[in-house]
Every structure is written in C-alpha cells, then in structure tokens.
Design a protein around this motif. Structure first.
Motif, PDB file in Angstrom:
ATOM      1  N   LEU A 150       0.826  -1.202   0.000  1.00 37.64           N
ATOM      2  CA  LEU A 150       0.000   0.000   0.000  1.00 37.64           C
ATOM      3  C   LEU A 150       0.862   1.256   0.000  1.00 37.64           C
ATOM      4  N   ALA A 151       1.965   1.242   0.722  1.00 35.43           N
ATOM      5  CA  ALA A 151       2.873   2.393   0.736  1.00 35.43           C
ATOM      6  C   ALA A 151       3.456   2.633  -0.644  1.00 35.43           C
ATOM      7  N   ARG A 152       3.822   1.552  -1.330  1.00 42.45           N
ATOM      8  CA  ARG A 152       4.373   1.706  -2.683  1.00 42.45           C
ATOM      9  C   ARG A 152       3.316   2.250  -3.642  1.00 42.45           C
ATOM     10  N   ARG A 153       2.051   1.896  -3.395  1.00 44.06           N
ATOM     11  CA  ARG A 153       0.978   2.373  -4.272  1.00 44.06           C
ATOM     12  C   ARG A 153       0.875   3.897  -4.243  1.00 44.06           C
ATOM     13  N   ASP A 154       0.926   4.495  -3.046  1.00 38.64           N
ATOM     14  CA  ASP A 154       0.863   5.948  -2.948  1.00 38.64           C
ATOM     15  C   ASP A 154       2.131   6.596  -3.505  1.00 38.64           C
ATOM     16  N   THR A 155       3.272   5.953  -3.303  1.00 40.03           N
ATOM     17  CA  THR A 155       4.520   6.484  -3.851  1.00 40.03           C
ATOM     18  C   THR A 155       4.465   6.540  -5.373  1.00 40.03           C
ATOM     19  N   GLU A 156       3.977   5.474  -5.986  1.00 36.59           N
ATOM     20  CA  GLU A 156       3.866   5.444  -7.450  1.00 36.59           C
ATOM     21  C   GLU A 156       2.859   6.461  -7.948  1.00 36.59           C
ATOM     22  N   ALA A 157       1.752   6.664  -7.197  1.00 38.29           N
ATOM     23  CA  ALA A 157       0.776   7.683  -7.586  1.00 38.29           C
ATOM     24  C   ALA A 157       1.406   9.069  -7.557  1.00 38.29           C
ATOM     25  N   THR A 158       2.247   9.326  -6.555  1.00 42.15           N
ATOM     26  CA  THR A 158       2.951  10.602  -6.473  1.00 42.15           C
ATOM     27  C   THR A 158       3.883  10.789  -7.668  1.00 42.15           C
ATOM     28  N   ARG A 159       4.618   9.737  -8.017  1.00 46.28           N
ATOM     29  CA  ARG A 159       5.545   9.844  -9.140  1.00 46.28           C
ATOM     30  C   ARG A 159       4.812  10.070 -10.460  1.00 46.28           C
ATOM     31  N   ARG A 160       3.699   9.368 -10.668  1.00 41.63           N
ATOM     32  CA  ARG A 160       2.936   9.561 -11.909  1.00 41.63           C
ATOM     33  C   ARG A 160       2.417  10.989 -12.010  1.00 41.63           C
ATOM     34  N   ALA A 161       1.919  11.524 -10.902  1.00 37.28           N
ATOM     35  CA  ALA A 161       1.419  12.901 -10.910  1.00 37.28           C
ATOM     36  C   ALA A 161       2.538  13.881 -11.224  1.00 37.28           C
ATOM     37  N   CYS A 162       3.684  13.693 -10.591  1.00 35.66           N
ATOM     38  CA  CYS A 162       4.795  14.618 -10.799  1.00 35.66           C
ATOM     39  C   CYS A 162       5.340  14.550 -12.221  1.00 35.66           C
ATOM     40  N   GLU A 163       5.283  13.371 -12.852  1.00 40.88           N
ATOM     41  CA  GLU A 163       5.710  13.259 -14.250  1.00 40.88           C
ATOM     42  C   GLU A 163       4.833  14.127 -15.143  1.00 40.88           C
ATOM     43  N   LYS A 164       3.513  14.164 -14.872  1.00 35.52           N
ATOM     44  CA  LYS A 164       2.620  15.027 -15.645  1.00 35.52           C
ATOM     45  C   LYS A 164       2.960  16.493 -15.425  1.00 35.52           C
ATOM     46  N   PHE A 165       3.340  16.838 -14.187  1.00 36.56           N
ATOM     47  CA  PHE A 165       3.560  18.234 -13.843  1.00 36.56           C
ATOM     48  C   PHE A 165       4.872  18.783 -14.375  1.00 36.56           C
ATOM     49  N   ARG A 166       5.786  17.913 -14.785  1.00 34.27           N
ATOM     50  CA  ARG A 166       7.066  18.394 -15.289  1.00 34.27           C
ATOM     51  C   ARG A 166       6.906  19.280 -16.521  1.00 34.27           C
ATOM     52  N   ALA A 167       5.890  19.007 -17.327  1.00 37.16           N
ATOM     53  CA  ALA A 167       5.758  19.669 -18.624  1.00 37.16           C
ATOM     54  C   ALA A 167       4.947  20.965 -18.564  1.00 37.16           C
ATOM     55  N   ILE A 168       4.358  21.287 -17.407  1.00 33.81           N
ATOM     56  CA  ILE A 168       3.498  22.465 -17.318  1.00 33.81           C
ATOM     57  C   ILE A 168       3.865  23.271 -16.077  1.00 33.81           C
TER      58      ILE A 168
END
Length: 292
Positions: A150-168
C-alpha cells in the motif's frame, strides 16, 4: 436572517460550481477521447482557465458577502508560470479558500493531493480528476504494516502525478501536518510546537525526488486566525473578523534533491531535521501573527 443568508450564499456557490464544472468536464471528455499531444496542449489552458474563473467568482463572493479582512505579508516574488511546492499549516477547510484567494492567477493553479474518497464528491470529484489532481490512499501505519504494498501504491501515484507536472507550470500544495489541527490531536501527539502538529516529511520528500530541479522554489505559507479556528459555517455566516497570512519564499537545499528517503536512514534523518527547523520557524510566525 441567518438561515436566509446561508441558503442564498449556498445557492450562489452551487450555481457557480455548475456553471464552471459542466464545460470543464466537456473539455476533459474531449481530452480523454482524443489523447494526442496537440489536443492535450490545447485543452490544458482551457481547463486551468475554467478552474481559475471558478475560484475568482468564489473569491469575489467571499469579499462581497463578508466583512472578513485578509492581511497578507509577502516575502516572495511570484511567477504565474513558475514551478512551486507550496507548504502550509492546516486548521480548517477555510485554509483552502484563503490559499486560493492569495494565489489565484498569481502562480499556477494549486493542485492538492486528495484522499481517494473525494473522487466521489458530486461534480467536484470529476473536476479534480480532469485537472490531474492526484488521488491518494492515505493509509494508516497499521494498514501499511499488514500490507506493505500500500505504501508503494501511494509512492507510485505521487511519481505519476509529478511526471505530468514536469511539462506544465505547476504549484503542488501540501498540508504537511497531514490533518487539521485540533487541541486533542496536539495533545495526543505531544508536539513540540505551540500552534502546530508534527510535520510529515515523506510526501514532501517524494515530490522533491520526483520533480528534481524542475521546481523553482518552496512557498511557505503560515495561516493564522486571531478569532479562533473557524469552520466553513463561520465563513458563510460572516463570523470570521480577520485572517493573517505570512508568505515566505524558500530556496530548495541542493542536498535534499538527491537521496533515498525510504531506504537511506541518514538522508531521512537529515530531511526530517530540515523539516522540523522549518516548522519551528513557522510556529514562531504563528505566535507573532496571533499576537500582532
């Protein structure tokens, strides 16, 4: 008169929400059905503009229908196209409206890490999803102990969100205490701060790790209510005389951008020490804001 006031203001807020969310969802549907870079680049400013317009109307109503004063002390140079991590203390749902009032159209749209259950809030849940707000599980330590994945699940969600935010241009909002302040929680924690709960460093560390040097600065916001911690009902009923806000821009220490928070104990200790020092300064700011 108070019941009539509450009904009228609630209806205006609901009408403003429907007026903005319906076209926002239409743009989001086109974006989802036509997942091409050109469509995404064209739709993102429309989605952000609708969200900022919704916030602007809400702020106008707050100014028009209440006598509340918001005193803002700024030690920052804000950029509408910047990349920020915004950190704030948390006492009330009113905090969110205060942050939106202070920052709307002055920095990129604030994006919050939301509890997954909030996806089901009528209209707003879909709007947050369309605007790429990250939804998190927010699991308890006991749940993570039983199921470490479960901890890894939230970590991966954070990384996916931040990848989107890199471009904007982006402003990622984090209430570091993880919950709203109450005297009961403060006593239970045995927090070493007079006005704050203990900060949780993990979320901040994950964002700094995922965004790297793409962030320009940290915007450190301290919100104080001299009249006491308010509720949303207090806001609608015009029972908040004054709000005081201190905004401080902080550089991001280079040593915090390179490290493994989860697996490196020494790095984790250094990161937590930095966060604790920041929170000690914030506690002193709170004392000053409440005493002025």
């Amino acid at each position: 008169m108070l019941p009539l006031r509450l009904v009228l203001i609630s209806l205006l807020i609901a009408a403003n929400t429907v007026l903005h969310v319906l076209p926002l969802l239409l743009v989001a549907l086109v974006k989802a059905l036509l997942p091409f870079d050109r469509v995404r680049r064209a739709s993102n400013p429309l989605l952000t503009g609708l969200a900022e317009s919704w916030i602007g109307v809400n702020t106008w109503m707050m100014d028009r229908f209440t006598s509340m004063r918001v005193d803002v002390q700024e030690d920052a140079v804000l950029q509408v196209d910047g990349h920020y991590l915004v950190l704030a203390n948390h006492q009330s749902w009113v905090d969110i409206l205060v942050l939106q009032k202070v920052f709307n159209r002055r920095i990129p749209l604030l994006r919050f890490f939301l509890k997954r259950q909030l996806f089901w809030v009528p209209l707003l849940g879909l709007a947050w999803w369309a605007l790429d707000f990250p939804f998190m599980g927010r699991y308890t330590p006991k749940q993570i102990a039983r199921r470490p994945e479960l901890a890894r699940r939230d970590t991966e969600a954070t990384r996916r969100a931040c990848e989107k935010f890199r471009a904007i241009p982006v402003a990622i909002m984090n209430f570091v205490e993880g919950t709203r302040f109450t005297p009961g929680k403060h006593a239970t924690q045995g927090a070493p701060y007079r006005h704050l709960l203990k900060p949780k460093s993990g979320g901040v560390a994950f964002v700094l790790d995922a965004m790297g040097e793409g962030l320009h600065a940290i915007l450190d916001v301290t919100i104080a209510y001299p009249g006491g911690r308010p509720s949303m009902m207090d806001l609608l009923a015009d029972r908040i005389p004054e709000i005081r806000v201190h905004l401080r821009q902080r550089s991001i220490p280079d040593e915090l951008l390179r490290g493994d928070y989860q697996n490196d104990r020494a790095f984790r200790a250094r990161f937590q020490q930095w966060m604790n020092r920041l929170w000690q300064e914030k506690d002193a700011d709170m004392t000053r804001l409440l005493a002025d």
